[in-house]
Write a protein that holds these residues in place. Sequence first.
Motif, PDB file in Angstrom:
ATOM      1  N   THR A 264       0.832  -1.199   0.000  1.00  0.00           N
ATOM      2  CA  THR A 264       0.000   0.000   0.000  1.00  0.00           C
ATOM      3  C   THR A 264       0.868   1.250   0.000  1.00  0.00           C
ATOM      4  OG1 THR A 264      -1.684   1.266   1.207  1.00  0.00           O
ATOM      5  CG2 THR A 264      -0.173  -0.066   2.527  1.00  0.00           C
ATOM      6  N   THR A 265       0.428   2.235  -0.753  1.00  0.00           N
ATOM      7  CA  THR A 265       1.088   3.544  -0.722  1.00  0.00           C
ATOM      8  C   THR A 265       0.128   4.612  -0.215  1.00  0.00           C
ATOM      9  OG1 THR A 265       0.490   3.947  -3.046  1.00  0.00           O
ATOM     10  CG2 THR A 265       2.647   2.973  -2.619  1.00  0.00           C
ATOM     11  N   SER A 266      -1.077   4.187   0.207  1.00  0.00           N
ATOM     12  CA  SER A 266      -2.095   5.146   0.637  1.00  0.00           C
ATOM     13  C   SER A 266      -2.346   5.123   2.142  1.00  0.00           C
ATOM     14  CB  SER A 266      -3.412   4.881  -0.097  1.00  0.00           C
ATOM     15  OG  SER A 266      -3.883   3.567   0.162  1.00  0.00           O
TER      16      SER A 266
ATOM     17  N   PRO B 196       7.515   6.370   0.911  1.00  0.00           N
ATOM     18  CA  PRO B 196       6.361   7.034   0.294  1.00  0.00           C
ATOM     19  C   PRO B 196       6.703   7.561  -1.104  1.00  0.00           C
ATOM     20  CG  PRO B 196       6.823   7.913   2.492  1.00  0.00           C
ATOM     21  CD  PRO B 196       8.017   7.109   2.076  1.00  0.00           C
ATOM     22  N   PRO B 197       5.713   7.676  -1.979  1.00  0.00           N
ATOM     23  CA  PRO B 197       5.976   8.243  -3.309  1.00  0.00           C
ATOM     24  C   PRO B 197       6.570   9.640  -3.242  1.00  0.00           C
ATOM     25  CG  PRO B 197       3.820   7.176  -3.262  1.00  0.00           C
ATOM     26  CD  PRO B 197       4.324   7.211  -1.849  1.00  0.00           C
TER      27      PRO B 197
ATOM     28  N   ARG C  46       1.085   7.777   6.960  1.00  0.00           N
ATOM     29  CA  ARG C  46       2.535   7.818   7.130  1.00  0.00           C
ATOM     30  C   ARG C  46       2.875   7.789   8.618  1.00  0.00           C
ATOM     31  NH1 ARG C  46       0.703   7.543   2.135  1.00  0.00           N
ATOM     32  NH2 ARG C  46       2.048   8.501   0.553  1.00  0.00           N
TER      33      ARG C  46
ATOM     34  N   GLN D 258       3.030  -1.352   6.307  1.00  0.00           N
ATOM     35  CA  GLN D 258       2.494  -2.351   5.377  1.00  0.00           C
ATOM     36  C   GLN D 258       1.598  -3.390   6.055  1.00  0.00           C
ATOM     37  OE1 GLN D 258       2.952  -2.054   1.873  1.00  0.00           O
ATOM     38  NE2 GLN D 258       3.512  -0.060   2.761  1.00  0.00           N
TER      39      GLN D 258
ATOM     40  N   ILE E 238       5.453   4.189   5.112  1.00  0.00           N
ATOM     41  CA  ILE E 238       4.075   3.729   5.019  1.00  0.00           C
ATOM     42  C   ILE E 238       4.006   2.323   5.584  1.00  0.00           C
ATOM     43  CG2 ILE E 238       2.111   3.309   3.489  1.00  0.00           C
ATOM     44  CD1 ILE E 238       3.457   5.154   1.446  1.00  0.00           C
TER      45      ILE E 238
ATOM     46  N   ARG F  65       7.218   1.162   3.880  1.00  0.00           N
ATOM     47  CA  ARG F  65       7.635   1.419   2.501  1.00  0.00           C
ATOM     48  C   ARG F  65       7.943   2.895   2.333  1.00  0.00           C
ATOM     49  NH1 ARG F  65       6.815   3.183  -2.504  1.00  0.00           N
ATOM     50  NH2 ARG F  65       6.946   1.781  -4.304  1.00  0.00           N
TER      51      ARG F  65
END
Length: 295
Positions: free
Chosen positions: A93-95, A135-136, A98, A113, A111, A133
């Motif tokens: 997931t990236t949503s 974040p973008p 944070r 997981q 992020i 992860r």
Amino acid sequence: MATVVDLITYPVKGCAGTSLDAAFLTPAGLAYDRAFMVVGVDGVFRTQRRDPRLALVRPTVSADGSRLTLEPVGPVGLGGPAEVPGAVHVDVTTSAPRRDVELFGVTYQGIDQGDGAARWLTEFLGAPSRLVRVPPEHDRKTDGLTPGTSGYADSSAVHLLSRASLAQLDARMAERGAPPLAMDRFRPNLVIDSGPRGGSGEDWASAPHAEDRIRRMTIGAAGLGYTKLAARCAVTLVDQEAGARGGPEPLRTLARYRRFSAGGVVFGAKFSVTRPGKLSVGDEVVVEEWGDAET
């Protein structure tokens, strides 16, 4: 001439690497390299310096980055095979929200997981753990001669090491009665070696530590710029197949001939990505600029 003989990515910082035939080099390094990190409940990153069993976790990322698989490798049981967890599959997931994470005293964002990955890692490592992860919007700036960016790598995006450098280290250790070490002790992304004989190019890669003098180079469609020498730490003491710390090598031998004036020992070189692009095993390393080796 020199060629790439191995490409290794480490999707989860501190965990086992995977050799690739080809990869895309992004501004932050090989695709998904150190895009994930294991942290404690306090958000501080876990490292083989304290958790050598990380070496026995093999991460695999799907081509589109949407799924991460963690599976155990080697003699991983804390007390026997019954205690070894099977593989866990993580829908990336990236949503999700944070959270603050800490890497070498610097705070970044991660992020989380999810609980499934956290339970698996907690059981495997024997300590409360979470998986995060990058974040973008991650916008880390790395230092060195050629500034760049990276995910959760120690510093610069790409670590390069030559077989000639390792061969010299192995020879020096043999003089002290120590056995040779595998390349994975040093966890490089790119391993280079001398290319086929008989070509018109200079056989510079047969000289140990020639990578220290590279300032700009092209490999495949990608460009890289030198940042600094790779300082070595206690991770090099960890047997990557056993997931346990061994004896004093290679740091004992490196300290005799690779001591850096700023402190510590160095082995290999770090690079930033100046031009993203695809690179493959067998690609020639074209050096566009040389410099003097740091001391």
